[in-house]
Design an enzyme around this catalytic site. Structure first.
Site, mmCIF file in Angstrom:
data_model
loop_
_atom_site.group_PDB
_atom_site.id
_atom_site.type_symbol
_atom_site.label_atom_id
_atom_site.label_comp_id
_atom_site.label_asym_id
_atom_site.label_seq_id
_atom_site.Cartn_x
_atom_site.Cartn_y
_atom_site.Cartn_z
ATOM 1 N N CYS A 42 55.970 16.375 -11.555
ATOM 2 C CA CYS A 42 55.495 17.481 -11.483
ATOM 3 C C CYS A 42 55.014 17.777 -10.005
ATOM 4 C CB CYS A 42 54.338 17.245 -12.398
ATOM 5 S SG CYS A 42 54.989 17.332 -14.006
ATOM 6 N N HIS A 48 49.246 22.543 -10.929
ATOM 7 C CA HIS A 48 50.283 22.386 -11.843
ATOM 8 C C HIS A 48 49.602 22.848 -13.080
ATOM 9 C CE1 HIS A 48 53.237 20.561 -13.883
ATOM 10 N NE2 HIS A 48 52.097 19.627 -14.069
ATOM 11 N N ASN A 101 54.340 23.523 -19.877
ATOM 12 C CA ASN A 101 54.227 22.784 -19.289
ATOM 13 C C ASN A 101 55.980 22.542 -18.247
ATOM 14 O OD1 ASN A 101 53.960 20.207 -16.667
ATOM 15 N ND2 ASN A 101 53.225 18.981 -17.634
#
Ligand code: ACO
Length: 359
Positions: free
Chosen positions: A115, A255, A285
């Site tokens: 990520c 994020h 996500n």
């Protein structure tokens, strides 16, 4: 050589049309909208449809970013793609994107840090620009994680979504772009977020498939603890490295993994939630794509503006973390184009005086 900086002059995103709501999960799993919203902040996410692949989604986001930058694919000098879910393990998806875009035969590579990939890629592009070797870099964060989750594992499959985000970074002599960054990794936590099969360690065999090793496995509690431990610290360090204070940050673009993790990072950096951009409720996500998608929406909604100082803050598989303090500046003529003109002028003056002296 004058200092060179990388200004973000274009941005674009692509999210698949297919919306998957929490209610859709309620129909086939022992879960509820209340649980998912309360524990994560996610209400819906987008999933790629059959036939939709990482290279195409990236190309769509990149075209939008190039359009805003007013550049053609042939103006690019470098392409960096951050993803853990490429079309294939090999060839690198970065070369497929270069080809689909119709960019020149420029350097293109894929970077894998989970990520945090987009922030790592942005910091890398900045180094190429600062060294003088690149004028226009394309940085993409993209994922199709929906193809790698176990649909029977309620603790992971509800979290992830698919999408792509891209930025064009252009050389300028105006101090802007990545003012500072803080990158880190701690491989001792590798097993907390792992896709076991498909690499050299565990090839995809019948046995691996029976054990469901082709799917992402996550120890949510450990990842959660890690994220809340590193994010606030990384954010504070990056702000200090840029010679700034928390008050100088106009907007945090984090994020989008879990709204509780985002709130904890903001609290630790002493920044109010009004200064934090959150769109996790719409997309879940999207791993390496989450920050560039959020950046696009923050700009579209007027939450981020040219002149603002932003903080991109992320954590992910590895385990890794990455923060960048980024100033968005007014666009000027790219530094190398002006340099080329000056060097032509220098050559002309030198050449004409040597002609005169030989007369
Ligand atoms: N619906 C209902 N109940 C669930 C669900 C679900 N979807 N998932 C888990 N539960 C249950 C668990 O089984 C457990 O039940 P039990 O108490 O009977 O055993 C209970 O809910 C509590 O589980 P926890 O794991 O303690 O719940 P928690 O509050 O920690 O939330 C979550 C879980 C959302 C996964 C959280 O730990 C988290 O967000 N962790 C970070 C994950 C993350 O950000 N991952 C991405 C990393 S970035 C990258 O590189 C991809």
């Amino acid at each position: 050589m004058a200092e060179r900086y990388g200004n973000i002059v274009g941005w674009g995103k692509y999210v698949p049309d297919r919306v998957v709501t929490n209610a859709d999960f309620e129909k086939r799993l022992d879960t509820s909208d209340e649980w998912i919203v309360a524990r994560t902040g996610i209400r819906e996410r987008r999933h790629a449809s059959e036939g939709e692949v990482t290279s195409q989604m990236s190309t769509a986001a990149a075209r939008e970013a190039l359009g805003i930058a007013g550049l053609r694919p042939s103006d690019l000098d470098l392409i960096i793609v951050a993803t853990s879910t490429p079309d294939y393990l090999t060839p690198p998806v970065s070369s497929q994107i270069q080809h689909l875009l119709g960019a020149g035969h420029v350097g293109a590579f894929t970077l894998v840090t989970g990520c945090t990939g987009f922030v790592y890629a942005l910091a890398t592009a900045q180094q190429f620009i600062a060294s003088g070797s690149v004028t226009n870099a394309l940085v993409i964060g993209v994922e199709i994680i929906s193809r790698f989750v176990d649909w029977e594992d309620r603790a992971t499959c509800i979290l992830f979504g698919d999408g792509a985000g891209a930025v064009v970074v252009q050389a300028t002599d105006e101090p802007c772009g990545v003012l500072s960054f803080d990158l880190g990794s701690d491989g001792s936590g590798a097993e907390h977020l792992i896709l076991p099969a498909g690499g050299a360690a565990i090839p995809v065999t019948h046995e691996a498939l029976v054990k469901k090793q082709q799917y992402l496995r996550m120890n949510g509690n450990e990842v959660f603890k890690f994220a809340t431990r590193v994010l606030g610290k990384s954010l504070r360090q990056a702000i200090a490295k840029a010679g700034l204070t928390a008050d100088d940050i106009d907007l945090i673009v984090p994020h989008q993994a879990n709204v509780r993790i985002i709130e904890s990072a903001a609290r630790q950096a002493k920044l109010p939630m009004e200064k934090v951009f959150v769109n996790i409720h719409k997309y879940g996500n999207t791993s390496a794509a989450s920050i560039p998608i959020a950046l696009c929406e923050a700009l579209e909604e007027g939450r981020a503006r040219v002149g603002d100082t932003l903080a991109f803050v992320s954590f992910g598989a590895g385990l890794t973390w990455a923060t960048a303090i980024v100033k968005l500046a007014e666009r000027k003529q790219p530094v190398s184009r002006r340099k080329r003109w000056f060097s032509f002028l220098g050559w002309f003056i030198r050449d004409s005086s040597s002609l005169r002296s030989s007369e």
